[in-house]
Design a protein around this motif. Structure first.
Motif, PDB file in Angstrom:
ATOM      1  N   GLY A 263       0.796  -1.216   0.000  1.00  0.00           N
ATOM      2  CA  GLY A 263       0.000   0.000   0.000  1.00  0.00           C
ATOM      3  C   GLY A 263       0.829   1.267   0.000  1.00  0.00           C
ATOM      4  N   VAL A 264       0.169   2.384   0.070  1.00  0.00           N
ATOM      5  CA  VAL A 264       0.836   3.678   0.115  1.00  0.00           C
ATOM      6  C   VAL A 264       0.567   4.278   1.485  1.00  0.00           C
ATOM      7  CG1 VAL A 264       0.960   5.978  -0.892  1.00  0.00           C
ATOM      8  CG2 VAL A 264       0.498   4.006  -2.337  1.00  0.00           C
TER       9      VAL A 264
ATOM     10  N   ILE B  19      -6.674   9.949   8.453  1.00  0.00           N
ATOM     11  CA  ILE B  19      -6.392   8.561   8.118  1.00  0.00           C
ATOM     12  C   ILE B  19      -7.075   7.676   9.161  1.00  0.00           C
ATOM     13  CG2 ILE B  19      -4.210   9.036   6.942  1.00  0.00           C
ATOM     14  CD1 ILE B  19      -2.768   8.189   9.527  1.00  0.00           C
ATOM     15  N   PRO B  20      -7.380   6.431   8.829  1.00  0.00           N
ATOM     16  CA  PRO B  20      -7.989   5.543   9.827  1.00  0.00           C
ATOM     17  C   PRO B  20      -7.016   5.246  10.961  1.00  0.00           C
ATOM     18  CG  PRO B  20      -8.262   4.658   7.604  1.00  0.00           C
ATOM     19  CD  PRO B  20      -7.315   5.811   7.507  1.00  0.00           C
ATOM     20  N   ASN B  21      -7.544   5.145  12.182  1.00  0.00           N
ATOM     21  CA  ASN B  21      -6.697   4.737  13.302  1.00  0.00           C
ATOM     22  C   ASN B  21      -6.937   3.270  13.655  1.00  0.00           C
ATOM     23  OD1 ASN B  21      -9.128   4.788  14.677  1.00  0.00           O
ATOM     24  ND2 ASN B  21      -8.644   6.603  15.868  1.00  0.00           N
ATOM     25  N   ARG B  22      -7.850   2.619  12.906  1.00  0.00           N
ATOM     26  CA  ARG B  22      -8.122   1.189  13.046  1.00  0.00           C
ATOM     27  C   ARG B  22      -8.612   0.682  11.697  1.00  0.00           C
ATOM     28  NH1 ARG B  22     -13.428   0.219  12.927  1.00  0.00           N
ATOM     29  NH2 ARG B  22     -14.870   1.869  13.471  1.00  0.00           N
ATOM     30  N   VAL B  23      -8.742  -0.609  11.558  1.00  0.00           N
ATOM     31  CA  VAL B  23      -9.237  -1.179  10.304  1.00  0.00           C
ATOM     32  C   VAL B  23     -10.717  -0.848  10.168  1.00  0.00           C
ATOM     33  CG1 VAL B  23      -9.648  -3.307   9.016  1.00  0.00           C
ATOM     34  CG2 VAL B  23      -7.565  -3.052  10.337  1.00  0.00           C
ATOM     35  N   ILE B  24     -11.110  -0.341   9.003  1.00  0.00           N
ATOM     36  CA  ILE B  24     -12.514  -0.068   8.694  1.00  0.00           C
ATOM     37  C   ILE B  24     -12.897  -1.040   7.574  1.00  0.00           C
ATOM     38  CG2 ILE B  24     -14.180   1.628   7.854  1.00  0.00           C
ATOM     39  CD1 ILE B  24     -12.322   3.805   9.005  1.00  0.00           C
ATOM     40  N   TYR B  25     -13.892  -1.874   7.835  1.00  0.00           N
ATOM     41  CA  TYR B  25     -14.255  -2.945   6.913  1.00  0.00           C
ATOM     42  C   TYR B  25     -15.289  -2.494   5.881  1.00  0.00           C
ATOM     43  CZ  TYR B  25     -11.674  -5.869  10.109  1.00  0.00           C
ATOM     44  OH  TYR B  25     -10.666  -6.406  10.865  1.00  0.00           O
ATOM     45  N   PRO B  26     -15.356  -3.175   4.731  1.00  0.00           N
ATOM     46  CA  PRO B  26     -16.349  -2.822   3.704  1.00  0.00           C
ATOM     47  C   PRO B  26     -17.767  -2.875   4.274  1.00  0.00           C
ATOM     48  CG  PRO B  26     -14.777  -4.404   2.832  1.00  0.00           C
ATOM     49  CD  PRO B  26     -14.501  -4.281   4.307  1.00  0.00           C
TER      50      PRO B  26
ATOM     51  N   VAL C  46     -19.758   5.336   3.754  1.00  0.00           N
ATOM     52  CA  VAL C  46     -19.599   3.904   3.963  1.00  0.00           C
ATOM     53  C   VAL C  46     -18.386   3.433   3.171  1.00  0.00           C
ATOM     54  CG1 VAL C  46     -20.702   1.654   3.622  1.00  0.00           C
ATOM     55  CG2 VAL C  46     -22.073   3.615   4.330  1.00  0.00           C
ATOM     56  N   ALA C  47     -17.579   2.577   3.785  1.00  0.00           N
ATOM     57  CA  ALA C  47     -16.394   2.040   3.120  1.00  0.00           C
ATOM     58  C   ALA C  47     -16.813   1.010   2.076  1.00  0.00           C
ATOM     59  CB  ALA C  47     -15.459   1.405   4.144  1.00  0.00           C
ATOM     60  N   LYS C  48     -16.282   1.155   0.857  1.00  0.00           N
ATOM     61  CA  LYS C  48     -16.532   0.183  -0.199  1.00  0.00           C
ATOM     62  C   LYS C  48     -15.535  -0.965  -0.137  1.00  0.00           C
ATOM     63  CE  LYS C  48     -17.429   2.169  -4.357  1.00  0.00           C
ATOM     64  NZ  LYS C  48     -17.290   3.206  -5.414  1.00  0.00           N
ATOM     65  N   ARG C  49     -14.375  -0.714   0.472  1.00  0.00           N
ATOM     66  CA  ARG C  49     -13.356  -1.744   0.637  1.00  0.00           C
ATOM     67  C   ARG C  49     -12.659  -1.514   1.969  1.00  0.00           C
ATOM     68  NH1 ARG C  49      -9.924   1.106  -3.917  1.00  0.00           N
ATOM     69  NH2 ARG C  49      -8.394   2.167  -2.646  1.00  0.00           N
ATOM     70  N   THR C  50     -11.788  -2.433   2.356  1.00  0.00           N
ATOM     71  CA  THR C  50     -11.102  -2.342   3.637  1.00  0.00           C
ATOM     72  C   THR C  50     -10.164  -1.139   3.650  1.00  0.00           C
ATOM     73  OG1 THR C  50     -11.180  -4.745   3.853  1.00  0.00           O
ATOM     74  CG2 THR C  50      -9.626  -3.571   5.273  1.00  0.00           C
ATOM     75  N   LEU C  51     -10.284  -0.312   4.688  1.00  0.00           N
ATOM     76  CA  LEU C  51      -9.415   0.845   4.877  1.00  0.00           C
ATOM     77  C   LEU C  51      -8.464   0.529   6.026  1.00  0.00           C
ATOM     78  CD1 LEU C  51     -12.143   3.644   4.658  1.00  0.00           C
ATOM     79  CD2 LEU C  51     -10.683   2.768   2.823  1.00  0.00           C
TER      80      LEU C  51
ATOM     81  N   ALA D 142     -12.880   4.656  -2.599  1.00  0.00           N
ATOM     82  CA  ALA D 142     -13.093   3.604  -1.608  1.00  0.00           C
ATOM     83  C   ALA D 142     -14.241   3.911  -0.665  1.00  0.00           C
ATOM     84  CB  ALA D 142     -11.821   3.381  -0.808  1.00  0.00           C
ATOM     85  N   ILE D 143     -14.946   5.042  -0.877  1.00  0.00           N
ATOM     86  CA  ILE D 143     -16.074   5.395  -0.016  1.00  0.00           C
ATOM     87  C   ILE D 143     -17.296   5.712  -0.870  1.00  0.00           C
ATOM     88  CG2 ILE D 143     -14.685   6.217   1.921  1.00  0.00           C
ATOM     89  CD1 ILE D 143     -15.092   9.068   0.907  1.00  0.00           C
TER      90      ILE D 143
END
Length: 182
Positions: free
Chosen positions: A23-24, A59-66, A101-106, A116-117
């Motif tokens: 990733g970046v 930026i996310p501070n935890r995993v955000i799921y689809p 809403v997240a379309k993919r894992t963030l 992705a949102i």
């Protein structure tokens, strides 16, 4: 000078390291890390309103799921390292992310691409809705069932409960469906 076998081994190790990192990442330092400690995005956004727009990103501070709704508590505001600029097509403002809403894992520590949102659905698939057709002073309403989910402004297919016909209409802000003449 290294032997060709050692150079090949070093190249493979560097490639493996790059693949593991994946990733970046957001090249950033925590905003106000000297004074703030560990604050969430909404607290930092209120404090850093005077900073330049390109210097601060969320930026996310935890995993955000689809399928998960993005909340400001799941985001961290960071200031980009001097000399680094945010890439194009990434969401950086709280207004761009709150309630989406997240379309993919963030992943934590990574930029959030705008691709992705998405907006939250106003109508879900299979929901009972009111269908309206308006032409001048004439308004016709019917009951229907959505065949696909949609956000405000989306074109969705709806089955008329009375006739069984499938029609397309636009999702309105109140969750009703507006159809046009066909």
């Amino acid at each position: 000078m290294l032997a060709p076998a050692h150079r090949s081994l070093l190249r493979r190790a560097a490639l493996a390291l790059a693949l593991v990192a994946g990733g970046v990442p957001a090249f950033a330092q925590e905003a106000g890390h000297n004074q703030a400690g560990n604050q969430n995005a909404s607290q930092l956004a209120a404090r850093n309103t005077g900073q330049a727009a390109g210097d601060v990103v969320l930026i996310p501070n935890r995993v955000i799921y689809p399928g998960e709704t993005i909340d400001l508590a799941a985001l961290k505001q960071v200031t980009l390292v001097p000399g680094k600029h945010k890439p194009e097509a990434v969401a950086t403002l709280a207004q761009e992310l709150q309630g989406k809403v997240a379309k993919r894992t963030l992943l934590p520590g990574r930029y959030i691409p705008t691709a992705a949102i998405r907006d939250a659905w106003l109508v879900e698939q299979g929901a009972a809705v009111q269908i309206y057709f308006t032409a001048g002073a004439l308004t016709i309403s019917a009951s229907g069932v959505t065949l696909q989910p949609g956000a405000a402004g989306d074109l969705v297919k709806v089955r008329n409960i009375d006739s069984g016909k499938i029609i397309s209409g636009t999702v309105m802000g109140d969750g009703t469906i507006m159809v046009g003449a066909s």
